[in-house]
Design a protein around this motif. Sequence first.
Motif, mmCIF file in Angstrom:
data_model
loop_
_atom_site.group_PDB
_atom_site.id
_atom_site.type_symbol
_atom_site.label_atom_id
_atom_site.label_comp_id
_atom_site.label_asym_id
_atom_site.label_seq_id
_atom_site.Cartn_x
_atom_site.Cartn_y
_atom_site.Cartn_z
ATOM 1 N N ALA A 31 48.226 31.398 36.355
ATOM 2 C CA ALA A 31 48.567 29.973 36.352
ATOM 3 C C ALA A 31 47.332 29.100 36.199
ATOM 4 O O ALA A 31 47.388 28.027 35.577
ATOM 5 C CB ALA A 31 49.320 29.615 37.635
ATOM 6 N N GLU A 32 46.199 29.543 36.763
ATOM 7 C CA GLU A 32 44.979 28.740 36.715
ATOM 8 C C GLU A 32 44.071 29.098 35.542
ATOM 9 O O GLU A 32 43.010 28.506 35.400
ATOM 10 C CB GLU A 32 44.191 28.909 38.018
ATOM 11 C CG GLU A 32 44.723 28.086 39.170
ATOM 12 C CD GLU A 32 43.697 27.911 40.277
ATOM 13 O OE1 GLU A 32 42.708 28.683 40.314
ATOM 14 O OE2 GLU A 32 43.880 27.007 41.099
ATOM 15 N N PHE B 184 36.768 25.211 35.935
ATOM 16 C CA PHE B 184 36.488 25.765 37.255
ATOM 17 C C PHE B 184 35.354 26.781 37.250
ATOM 18 O O PHE B 184 34.538 26.825 38.176
ATOM 19 C CB PHE B 184 37.738 26.406 37.852
ATOM 20 C CG PHE B 184 38.869 25.452 38.120
ATOM 21 C CD1 PHE B 184 38.679 24.073 38.093
ATOM 22 C CD2 PHE B 184 40.142 25.927 38.406
ATOM 23 C CE1 PHE B 184 39.712 23.189 38.336
ATOM 24 C CE2 PHE B 184 41.192 25.062 38.659
ATOM 25 C CZ PHE B 184 40.976 23.688 38.615
ATOM 26 N N ARG B 185 35.310 27.620 36.213
ATOM 27 C CA ARG B 185 34.274 28.653 36.173
ATOM 28 C C ARG B 185 32.885 28.035 36.188
ATOM 29 O O ARG B 185 31.999 28.491 36.912
ATOM 30 C CB ARG B 185 34.461 29.525 34.927
ATOM 31 C CG ARG B 185 33.487 30.685 34.838
ATOM 32 C CD ARG B 185 33.918 31.653 33.764
ATOM 33 N NE ARG B 185 33.984 31.022 32.455
ATOM 34 C CZ ARG B 185 34.312 31.677 31.346
ATOM 35 N NH1 ARG B 185 34.634 32.958 31.397
ATOM 36 N NH2 ARG B 185 34.348 31.052 30.186
ATOM 37 N N GLY C 220 39.442 35.926 44.923
ATOM 38 C CA GLY C 220 38.053 36.358 44.798
ATOM 39 C C GLY C 220 37.332 35.839 43.575
ATOM 40 O O GLY C 220 36.379 36.461 43.091
ATOM 41 N N LYS C 221 37.700 34.663 43.093
ATOM 42 C CA LYS C 221 37.105 34.150 41.860
ATOM 43 C C LYS C 221 35.625 33.798 41.998
ATOM 44 O O LYS C 221 34.909 33.720 40.995
ATOM 45 C CB LYS C 221 37.885 32.926 41.374
ATOM 46 C CG LYS C 221 39.294 33.255 40.910
ATOM 47 C CD LYS C 221 39.998 32.006 40.427
ATOM 48 C CE LYS C 221 41.426 32.310 39.993
ATOM 49 N NZ LYS C 221 42.142 31.099 39.537
ATOM 50 N N LEU D 155 53.466 33.941 48.046
ATOM 51 C CA LEU D 155 54.331 33.891 46.868
ATOM 52 C C LEU D 155 53.536 33.657 45.581
ATOM 53 O O LEU D 155 53.844 34.222 44.529
ATOM 54 C CB LEU D 155 55.381 32.785 47.037
ATOM 55 C CG LEU D 155 56.457 33.000 48.101
ATOM 56 C CD1 LEU D 155 57.348 31.773 48.201
ATOM 57 C CD2 LEU D 155 57.288 34.237 47.781
ATOM 58 N N TRP D 156 52.505 32.815 45.672
ATOM 59 C CA TRP D 156 51.693 32.470 44.508
ATOM 60 C C TRP D 156 50.761 33.590 44.063
ATOM 61 O O TRP D 156 50.328 33.633 42.913
ATOM 62 C CB TRP D 156 50.835 31.238 44.821
ATOM 63 C CG TRP D 156 51.463 29.917 44.531
ATOM 64 C CD1 TRP D 156 51.959 29.024 45.440
ATOM 65 C CD2 TRP D 156 51.642 29.312 43.254
ATOM 66 N NE1 TRP D 156 52.434 27.901 44.813
ATOM 67 C CE2 TRP D 156 52.256 28.055 43.461
ATOM 68 C CE3 TRP D 156 51.353 29.714 41.953
ATOM 69 C CZ2 TRP D 156 52.582 27.203 42.417
ATOM 70 C CZ3 TRP D 156 51.671 28.848 40.902
ATOM 71 C CH2 TRP D 156 52.286 27.621 41.152
ATOM 72 N N ALA D 157 50.428 34.478 44.969
ATOM 73 C CA ALA D 157 49.316 35.401 44.735
ATOM 74 C C ALA D 157 49.426 36.190 43.436
ATOM 75 O O ALA D 157 48.447 36.356 42.711
ATOM 76 C CB ALA D 157 49.187 36.362 45.919
#
Length: 229
Positions: free
Chosen positions: A42-43, A51-52, A75-76, A34-36
């Motif tokens: 969102a992030e 995060f990066r 795939g971040k 559902l989040w995909a």
Amino acid sequence: MNDKDVAQGSVASSQKPIRPDPAATAHTRHRYDLWASVYDWAEWPAEQLLFRKWREQLLAPVEGPEILELGVGTGKNVPYYPDDAQVTAIDLSPEMVARARRRTQQSPEKTITVREMDVQALDFAEGQFDEVVASMVFCSVPDPVLGLREAIRVTKPGGRLRLLEHMRATSPALGRLMDRLDAPVHWMGGMHIARQTVENVRRVGWEIEEETSLTHADIFRRIVARKPK
């Protein structure tokens, strides 16, 4: 094991299930499916601000050459792998896998294979990989100890585990608040916010080489561990 034990990543229980809990695994898969479609959006603020940079720091020392990424998500981490690495990336959610595959197409110079698979039941041989990587994954693995056991099984002796994780705060007041919020957050989003990941890593036999706090109250931490030779 009751839901509270799983939610907090309890290290006290000596009886762990041999196989994943199908209902818990299905819940997590469904939530991340559902989040995909909105996950990256969102992030985005946290990704740009924090995060990066943390991903780059986590993956800069990676040598491989055979690398397993657990919970590849969209795939971040793909841009931060060395070009000569042989990366196998897995995720429980088929929707996440589809997005990660599209992202790998943007880096054709890298050798990255993306597969749908459960970290709690890895379809790999014992000692297959030189290094295992995961970023903010063991907050959502239904049974984190089982997942970490599988990770150490498929790692070569002397190989490393590199984790970027969020977990229960070391601040007593904040930790208690996270305990109370853990169940509703998990029901809505599929992730836990009160896991004791460092203790779980030790419990399954990894030797921790580095534990770096990245934020207030140690909520986000970078962990480097080695499989004993």
